[in-house]
Design an enzyme around this catalytic site. Structure first.
Site, mmCIF file in Angstrom:
data_model
loop_
_atom_site.group_PDB
_atom_site.id
_atom_site.type_symbol
_atom_site.label_atom_id
_atom_site.label_comp_id
_atom_site.label_asym_id
_atom_site.label_seq_id
_atom_site.Cartn_x
_atom_site.Cartn_y
_atom_site.Cartn_z
ATOM 1 N N LYS A 80 4.040 -13.247 -2.457
ATOM 2 C CA LYS A 80 2.605 -12.487 -1.180
ATOM 3 C C LYS A 80 1.900 -11.537 -2.009
ATOM 4 O O LYS A 80 2.819 -11.045 -2.864
ATOM 5 C CB LYS A 80 3.409 -11.609 -0.249
ATOM 6 C CG LYS A 80 2.499 -10.729 0.907
ATOM 7 C CD LYS A 80 3.166 -10.061 2.003
ATOM 8 C CE LYS A 80 2.153 -9.077 3.251
ATOM 9 N NZ LYS A 80 2.713 -9.277 4.120
ATOM 10 N N SER A 155 1.259 -10.483 8.718
ATOM 11 C CA SER A 155 0.314 -10.015 7.679
ATOM 12 C C SER A 155 0.409 -11.439 6.753
ATOM 13 O O SER A 155 -0.668 -11.701 5.928
ATOM 14 C CB SER A 155 0.362 -9.203 7.369
ATOM 15 O OG SER A 155 1.134 -8.906 6.429
ATOM 16 N N SER A 179 6.086 -9.289 10.091
ATOM 17 C CA SER A 179 4.364 -9.863 8.824
ATOM 18 C C SER A 179 5.346 -11.315 8.715
ATOM 19 O O SER A 179 4.743 -11.846 8.078
ATOM 20 C CB SER A 179 4.743 -9.519 7.949
ATOM 21 O OG SER A 179 3.533 -7.950 9.026
#
Length: 499
Positions: A80, A155, A179
């Site tokens: 990420k 996210s 997330s």
């Protein structure tokens, strides 16, 4: 599709160890898949193909020389784009860090490098991890491989989409209020939020420091467990890092049993507000667990009813503090005002206006208000008291059961456009089942529990703090029981992609 990209991470590790194929072959197969599908999925902000192939070649050469290697050496991974990577652009999906190349390394990336995992690239996310759909990115929208008209969650939506789209066998995400677990639920993958402090946050761009946690993601419980084992451990560079020894999570996942385990269904996280298809899949999974020997009991955690309100005061308050560093003075974007004097104040205002997106600005404003004089005790202080009550409710519940369970999210993956600027609460409510674990600092895991209207449903397992081992000892056999009872969720997706 190449057969290599449909294998699990542990299958790839076994094939690499036996010489069935090379890391260069595996890495190139995934890079080819990214090139063929990225226009559809939008999983990545940056693809690091040269770096990945160089790492793969190095692993192959070491293996040929007979050097001792980590069990996952040569298995590709996606990170990420909150994970700081020295020499590689790290953006947090924000214009304010669009061209930032870090001069230092995160502990997570150091562990990945030392173990010899080729890094395929940096995955897309909601800006600074603020969002539940991966629509709030300055670098484009990520789409759900199950249906491109639906969001992948957020996210860590890019990390989840990369797994579900067979672009990567492993991903590293972060989980502040769900997330990792929510996008895992939306994409039919496995996402883990470990106990707070069990994986180092050094070099992870902060959103809300008391809630953030790095989370391993995979296409099976054992794959996520293997990545968790690699990333976990004490780090003197992180003041919140726990000194606990790291368990063999893979062995627990593969050899655990549901017999005699007590699964507590959280009363406040079922029923009203949950889609009928989600509730049906969750109930069916409970029946499978019961048939495998688990005891299912209902548990009352009354303070969870207030957890959402508390979270959305604590989180933006910490956001307001953490994002104060982006001032246009030291690094990142710098914008000078078009008119008027150029002062620290005007440069900061112009930089933030141009560099931050709408959702980030909304949370900064909310957090600054909650921390302001005259409101601190009424809002932030009261939210922290509720946080304590949530922790106490969980502790009491775990005295009676081994783990707590719930649907991971109230719905399946939403269609694009489900959020309106005038009603952000519509998406905030989607975190109702996941964020209590972040408030309490306990571990949580989402695994696929079936389909509803053709989209995956997630099953969440929560364990006591520092007992991630218990979470895996339940998740592994439950996954096996669910697969024995019906087709594996991701196999359904793979069949569709190969037609």
């Amino acid at each position: 599709m190449s057969e290599l990209i449909t294998k699990s991470a542990l299958e790839l590790a076994a094939g690499l160890a036996s010489g069935e194929f090379s890391s260069v072959e595996v890495t190139q197969a995934h890079l080819d898949r990214i090139a063929a599908t990225e226009d559809d999925f939008g999983s990545f902000i940056t693809v690091t193909d040269e770096l990945a192939l160089a790492t793969a070649k190095d692993v192959d050469e070491k293996r040929a020389r007979g050097e001792e290697l980590h069990a996952l050496a040569g298995v590709p991974v996606a990170l990420k784009d909150l994970v700081v990577t020295e020499g590689v652009r790290t953006t947090a999906a924000s214009k304010i860090l669009e061209n930032w190349v870090p001069p230092y390394e995160s502990t997570v990336h150091n562990k990945v490098k030392d173990a010899g995992l080729p890094v395929l690239g940096k995955t897309n996310l909601d800006e600074f991890a603020m969002g539940s759909t991966t629509e709030h990115s300055a670098f484009g929208t990520t789409r759900n491989p199950w249906n491109l008209e639906h969001v992948p969650g957020g996210s860590s939506g890019g990390a989840a989409a990369a797994l579900a789209g067979f672009q990567a066998p492993l991903s590293v995400g972060t989980d502040t209020g769900g997330s990792v677990r929510q996008p895992a639920a939306f994409t039919g993958t496995v996402g883990v939020k470990p106990t707070y402090g069990s994986i180092s946050r050094f070099g992870i761009i902060a959103m809300a420091s008391s809630l953030d946690q790095v989370g391993p993601m995979g296409r099976s419980v054992a794959d996520a467990a293997a990545l968790h084992k690699l990333l976990a451990g004490h780090d003197p560079l992180d003041s919140t890092s726990l000194p606990d020894p790291v368990s063999d999570f893979v062995a627990l996942a593969e050899n655990g049993t549901l017999k005699g385990k007590r699964l507590g269904v959280i009363k406040q996280l079922t029923g009203d507000g949950y889609d009928a298809g989600v509730s049906a899949a969750f109930t069916a999974a409970l029946d499978v667990a019961a048939a495998a020997g688990a005891e299912i009991v209902e548990v009352d955690c009354p303070s969870i009813s207030y957890a959402l309100d508390a979270y959305y005061l604590i989180m933006p308050s910490e956001v307001s503090s953490n994002l104060a560093r982006y001032d246009g003075m030291r690094y990142g974007l710098r914008v000078e005002p078009e008119t008027g004097p150029v002062t620290a104040e005007t440069v900061m205002a112009a930089t933030r206006a141009a560099g931050f997106g709408a959702e980030v600005k909304r949370r900064i404003i909310l957090g600054t208000y909650a921390l302001s004089a005259g409101y601190y005790d009424a809002y932030y202080g009261s939210a922290q008291k509720i946080r304590t009550l949530v922790q106490r409710d969980f502790a009491k519940a775990f005295d009676a059961v081994d783990v707590l369970v719930s649907p991971t999210a109230p719905t399946t993956a939403l269609r694009f456009g489900a959020e309106s600027a005038s009603d952000p609460m519509a998406l905030y409510l989607g975190d109702v089942a996941t964020l209590p674990a972040n408030l309490a600092g306990i571990p949580g895991l989402s695994l696929p529990a079936g389909l509803a209207d053709g989209l995956p449903v997630g099953f969440q397992i929560l364990a006591p703090a520092r007992q991630d081992a218990m979470m895996y000892s339940v998740a592994g056999p439950l996954e096996a029981a669910l697969e024995a009872a019906g087709p594996r969720v991701l196999d359904t997706l793979a069949e569709g992609l190969t037609k």
